[in-house]
Design a protein around this motif. Sequence first.
Motif, PDB file in Angstrom:
ATOM      1  N   UNK A  20       0.786  -1.111  -0.098  1.00 42.71           N
ATOM      2  CA  UNK A  20       0.112   0.159   0.246  1.00 42.71           C
ATOM      3  C   UNK A  20       0.770   1.215  -0.239  1.00 42.71           C
ATOM      4  N   UNK A  21       0.423   2.408   0.306  1.00 35.75           N
ATOM      5  CA  UNK A  21       0.937   3.576   0.424  1.00 35.75           C
ATOM      6  C   UNK A  21       1.565   3.759   1.667  1.00 35.75           C
ATOM      7  N   UNK A  22       0.761   4.192   2.722  1.00 27.11           N
ATOM      8  CA  UNK A  22       0.797   4.532   3.975  1.00 27.11           C
ATOM      9  C   UNK A  22      -0.517   4.290   4.868  1.00 27.11           C
ATOM     10  N   UNK A  23      -0.598   3.785   5.925  1.00 25.60           N
ATOM     11  CA  UNK A  23      -1.792   3.185   6.763  1.00 25.60           C
ATOM     12  C   UNK A  23      -2.580   4.709   6.797  1.00 25.60           C
ATOM     13  N   UNK A  24      -3.885   4.601   6.685  1.00 29.84           N
ATOM     14  CA  UNK A  24      -4.719   5.634   6.902  1.00 29.84           C
ATOM     15  C   UNK A  24      -4.923   5.717   8.241  1.00 29.84           C
ATOM     16  N   UNK A  25      -5.447   6.856   8.761  1.00 31.04           N
ATOM     17  CA  UNK A  25      -5.825   7.192  10.304  1.00 31.04           C
ATOM     18  C   UNK A  25      -6.538   6.079  10.949  1.00 31.04           C
ATOM     19  N   UNK A  26      -7.589   5.451  10.503  1.00 30.85           N
ATOM     20  CA  UNK A  26      -7.907   4.365  11.115  1.00 30.85           C
ATOM     21  C   UNK A  26      -7.155   3.218  11.298  1.00 30.85           C
ATOM     22  N   UNK A  27      -6.255   2.869  10.280  1.00 34.93           N
ATOM     23  CA  UNK A  27      -5.453   1.809  10.485  1.00 34.93           C
ATOM     24  C   UNK A  27      -4.345   2.209  11.667  1.00 34.93           C
ATOM     25  N   UNK A  28      -3.908   3.263  11.464  1.00 41.85           N
ATOM     26  CA  UNK A  28      -2.781   3.847  12.433  1.00 41.85           C
ATOM     27  C   UNK A  28      -3.342   3.629  13.711  1.00 41.85           C
ATOM     28  N   UNK A  29      -4.685   4.205  14.141  1.00 41.19           N
ATOM     29  CA  UNK A  29      -5.186   4.233  15.189  1.00 41.19           C
ATOM     30  C   UNK A  29      -5.525   2.862  15.908  1.00 41.19           C
ATOM     31  N   UNK A  30      -6.033   1.894  14.966  1.00 37.65           N
ATOM     32  CA  UNK A  30      -6.091   0.400  15.440  1.00 37.65           C
ATOM     33  C   UNK A  30      -4.856  -0.357  15.393  1.00 37.65           C
ATOM     34  N   UNK A  31      -3.792   0.382  15.153  1.00 41.49           N
ATOM     35  CA  UNK A  31      -2.622  -0.513  14.818  1.00 41.49           C
ATOM     36  C   UNK A  31      -2.737  -1.852  14.123  1.00 41.49           C
ATOM     37  N   UNK A  32      -3.537  -1.572  12.848  1.00 40.43           N
ATOM     38  CA  UNK A  32      -3.709  -2.828  11.940  1.00 40.43           C
ATOM     39  C   UNK A  32      -3.972  -2.250  10.555  1.00 40.43           C
ATOM     40  N   UNK A  33      -3.370  -3.195   9.803  1.00 40.94           N
ATOM     41  CA  UNK A  33      -3.251  -2.980   8.198  1.00 40.94           C
ATOM     42  C   UNK A  33      -5.068  -2.949   7.760  1.00 40.94           C
ATOM     43  N   UNK A  34      -5.307  -1.850   7.033  1.00 41.39           N
ATOM     44  CA  UNK A  34      -6.686  -2.166   6.539  1.00 41.39           C
ATOM     45  C   UNK A  34      -7.678  -1.950   7.595  1.00 41.39           C
ATOM     46  N   UNK A  35      -7.733  -1.418   8.548  1.00 42.44           N
ATOM     47  CA  UNK A  35      -8.612  -1.153   9.460  1.00 42.44           C
ATOM     48  C   UNK A  35      -9.896  -0.465   9.292  1.00 42.44           C
ATOM     49  N   UNK A  36      -9.764   0.316   8.370  1.00 45.15           N
ATOM     50  CA  UNK A  36     -11.263   0.970   8.162  1.00 45.15           C
ATOM     51  C   UNK A  36     -12.537   0.031   7.617  1.00 45.15           C
ATOM     52  N   UNK A  37     -13.246   0.276   8.269  1.00 48.96           N
ATOM     53  CA  UNK A  37     -14.519  -0.746   8.174  1.00 48.96           C
ATOM     54  C   UNK A  37     -15.077  -1.046   6.717  1.00 48.96           C
ATOM     55  N   UNK A  38     -14.829   0.158   5.884  1.00 46.53           N
ATOM     56  CA  UNK A  38     -15.309   0.206   4.438  1.00 46.53           C
ATOM     57  C   UNK A  38     -13.989  -0.155   3.330  1.00 46.53           C
TER      58      UNK A  38
END
Length: 163
Positions: A20-38
């Motif tokens: 990917x490019x760089x984890x988004x805010x939802x992923x950074x907050x959850x400390x998980x790749x691709x954490x945004x529910x959508x």
Amino acid sequence: MPKIGFGPIIDDRARVLILGSLPGDASLKAAQYYAHPRNAFWPLMGQLLGEDLPALFYEARLERLKARGVGLWDVIASAERSGSLDAAIRSPEAADLRGLVARLPCLRAVAFNGGLAAKLGRRILSDLNGVALIDLPSTSPAHAISLSAKAKSWAILSDFISQ
């Protein structure tokens, strides 16, 4: 303050590396790749592997990917960015993709999750021999094409994923 990505999720069995490019805010907050529910990443990979990855706990998802020869990382190690959109990335610092790839004896394909990942990743890895470089549509909900259209493009990975 820069946003800092995660380390690679990979082992020496990897035949496919998805960048990917760089984890988004939802992923950074959850400390998980691709954490945004959508984000469509986990449903798409579940389809490719024939497993219900979204139903698993995060660590189990990662173990299933590794067991099937799939690794995850990002082309950007850190960058300035307001929000989660790739278009807002400023002052990106590249991840050590060449160093990682050199340690992967079974690697057959590098897949770029989205346009920025492809643009930056291809600059770094353009001279790889014997490894396919594959541009894929972003799994981000900001990339507004249907899940079925994304799935058609992502299906190419099945040719490289170990069974």
